[in-house]
Design an enzyme around this catalytic site. Structure first.
Site, PDB file in Angstrom:
ATOM      1  N   HIS A 224       3.307 112.252  75.692  1.00 34.65           N
ATOM      2  CA  HIS A 224       2.390 111.620  76.666  1.00 34.65           C
ATOM      3  C   HIS A 224       1.215 111.020  75.875  1.00 34.65           C
ATOM      4  O   HIS A 224       1.420 110.207  74.972  1.00 34.65           O
ATOM      5  CB  HIS A 224       2.000 112.691  77.686  1.00 34.65           C
ATOM      6  CG  HIS A 224       1.256 112.231  78.902  1.00 34.65           C
ATOM      7  ND1 HIS A 224       1.197 110.922  79.313  1.00 34.65           N
ATOM      8  CD2 HIS A 224       0.513 112.931  79.826  1.00 34.65           C
ATOM      9  CE1 HIS A 224       0.475 110.830  80.419  1.00 34.65           C
ATOM     10  NE2 HIS A 224       0.046 112.043  80.748  1.00 34.65           N
ATOM     11  N   HIS A 264       9.560 104.747  78.120  1.00 33.33           N
ATOM     12  CA  HIS A 264       8.733 105.152  79.254  1.00 33.33           C
ATOM     13  C   HIS A 264       9.623 105.639  80.383  1.00 33.33           C
ATOM     14  O   HIS A 264      10.724 105.132  80.564  1.00 33.33           O
ATOM     15  CB  HIS A 264       7.888 103.966  79.748  1.00 33.33           C
ATOM     16  CG  HIS A 264       6.716 104.382  80.557  1.00 33.33           C
ATOM     17  ND1 HIS A 264       6.805 104.647  81.903  1.00 33.33           N
ATOM     18  CD2 HIS A 264       5.433 104.596  80.196  1.00 33.33           C
ATOM     19  CE1 HIS A 264       5.609 105.002  82.332  1.00 33.33           C
ATOM     20  NE2 HIS A 264       4.763 104.990  81.324  1.00 33.33           N
ATOM     21  N   ASP A 315       0.642 103.066  74.572  1.00 35.99           N
ATOM     22  CA  ASP A 315       0.108 103.675  73.354  1.00 35.99           C
ATOM     23  C   ASP A 315       0.404 102.874  72.089  1.00 35.99           C
ATOM     24  O   ASP A 315      -0.169 103.158  71.035  1.00 35.99           O
ATOM     25  CB  ASP A 315       0.676 105.095  73.188  1.00 35.99           C
ATOM     26  CG  ASP A 315       0.136 106.046  74.235  1.00 35.99           C
ATOM     27  OD1 ASP A 315      -1.040 105.883  74.601  1.00 35.99           O
ATOM     28  OD2 ASP A 315       0.871 106.936  74.684  1.00 35.99           O
TER      29      ASP A 315
END
Ligand SMILES: CC(=O)SCCNC(=O)CCNC(=O)[C@H](O)C(C)(C)COP(=O)(O)OP(=O)(O)OC[C@H]1O[C@@H](n2cnc3c(N)ncnc32)[C@H](O)[C@@H]1OP(=O)(O)O
Ligand SMILES: O=C([O-])CC(=O)C(=O)O
Length: 378
Positions: A224, A264, A315
């Site tokens: 995460h 994802h 990210d």
């Protein structure tokens, strides 16, 4: 009751929400109906928080009042300061430090004993937790580097004040606006794991501090929020190796490693936030005369998309962007928390509007009818 098992709760609907919507097939993200591209370009973090917490975009007067009330909560009290000092002295991992610090806020919150149904108290606590988390992250970084914390200023935006407290220097407009945009982009994202853990905790009628503390712990993991720091560590490892980026990534995949910043649960295409952050990373890299990290990222993206069909998530490009901004790598995930705390709170408040205990089931696959043997006879 169904016996169908959904590992990782994939695709399971557990709530109704009007906070954020994700269409993972086309790469679309909206907060309360507003496209993330528009919010990133034109809304400040404070404006976004107001939207998430109060259902609608603020007028100029409402925003000024809201921002001033948040800014007034930036200062830390002595109890929290000493917790931060001790954690810095112990060289605690920054996300573990944030988890402990956020938890410690409740000991010094005047509304700590208020009932979770007290909406006004919850809003006051929300402002405090959000404002103080930013101050605490900056103070932690300064203390662990042997510097005294920089006192917050109320005349700066949330983003500019954070960079000011971190660097003891007022950021220029480009840095402040870029960081503000990053805060907007990270503020909310449906029922991601950390938000869901906040909701699970809130659903027991545990308070805001407990719920946010759960979320910080959940965000820290490498699958995460922890992925943003891992992306930069990977880019540096590639740079220091004797391999070109593609060979490095091929070898990593052959070894069964996951490439941080890709994949994802909801998006099957590129995360729209990665598109915005990528453009910013390129722009800042060019302005700084250092596009190495951005160029390397693009090369990796092209390869993984082509070969694996897996797209970058939020990210991936925040890493090279933060690096060019001079932010320490192990602060990337705490910075994610500095933003996402606003989204966690919005979902906690939404959960309490129509609360029901969140409690799924596991299919039992263990033994039955075992004959108990007293301890001395085993
Ligand atoms: C803010 C955020 O939280 S965004 C996500 C940040 N996390 C990361 O970047 C860590 C790397 N990514 C991952 O580990 C995953 O993509 C996750 C955890 C984000 C999503 O995982 P899930 O939805 O559970 O997908 P799952 O793990 O089933 O992966 C599906 C397939 O894609 C592969 N895959 C997914 N992500 C990656 C990756 N980053 N690198 C290599 N392969 C990957 C898996 O190996 C799997 O392949 P298989 O079916 O051949 O076994
Ligand atoms: O939605 C998710 O699962 C993870 C994510 O991108 C986020 O929390 O921003």
């Amino acid at each position: 009751m169904t016996d169908e098992l959904k590992r990782g709760l994939e695709g399971v609907l557990v709530a109704e929400s009007d906070l954020s919507y994700i269409d993972g097939d086309v790469g679309k993200l909206v907060y309360r109906g507003y496209a993330i591209e528009d919010l990133a370009a034109d809304a400040s973090y404070e404006e976004t928080l107001y939207l998430l917490w109060h259902d609608e975009l603020p007028t100029r007067a409402q925003l000024n009042e809201f921002s001033a009330a948040m800014a007034a909560e930036r200062e830390l009290n002595d109890g929290v300061r000493s917790v931060i000092r001790e954690l810095a002295e112990a060289d605690e991992d920054p996300m573990a430090a944030v988890r402990t610090i956020v938890s410690s806020f409740s000991a010094f919150d005047d509304d700590a004993d208020a009932d979770v149904t007290d909406h006004e108290a919850n809003i006051r606590k929300s402002r405090r937790i959000t404002a103080k988390t930013a101050t605490a992250v900056a103070a932690y970084d300064r203390l662990r580097n042997g510097n005294e914390p920089v006192e917050p200023r109320e005349d700066l935006s949330h983003a500019a004040n954070f960079l000011y407290m971190l660097n003891n220097e007022e950021p220029d407009d480009v840095l402040a606006e870029t960081f503000d945009m990053a805060l907007v982009l990270h503020a909310d994202h449906g029922l991601n794991a950390s938000t869901f853990s906040a909701m699970v905790t809130a659903s027991t009628l545990a308070d805001l501090h407990a719920s946010v503390t759960s979320a910080v712990g959940t965000l820290s993991g490498g699958l995460h929020g922890g992925a943003n720091a891992n992306v930069m560590r990977m880019l540096k490892e590639i740079d220091e190796s004797d391999k070109d980026p593609i060979t490095w990534v091929e070898d990593a995949l052959d070894d069964g490693r996951r490439v941080a910043g890709f994949g994802h649960r909801v998006y099957s295409v590129k995360d729209p936030r990665a598109t915005i952050l990528g453009a910013k990373s390129e722009e800042l890299g060019e302005a700084a005369g250092e596009t190495k990290w951005y160029d390397m990222s693009v090369e990796i993206e092209e390869y993984i998309v082509e070969e694996k069909g897996i797209a970058p998530n939020v990210d991936f490009y925040s890493a090279s962007m933060y690096y060019v901004m001079g932010i320490p790598i192990d602060l990337y995930t705490p910075i994610f928390a500095v933003s996402r705390v606003g989204g966690w709170i919005a979902h906690i408040l939404e959960q309490w509007e129509d609360n029901r205990l969140i409690r799924p089931r596991a299919r039992y696959v263990g033994e039955m009818d075992a004959a108990f043997v007293p301890i001395d006879e085993r």
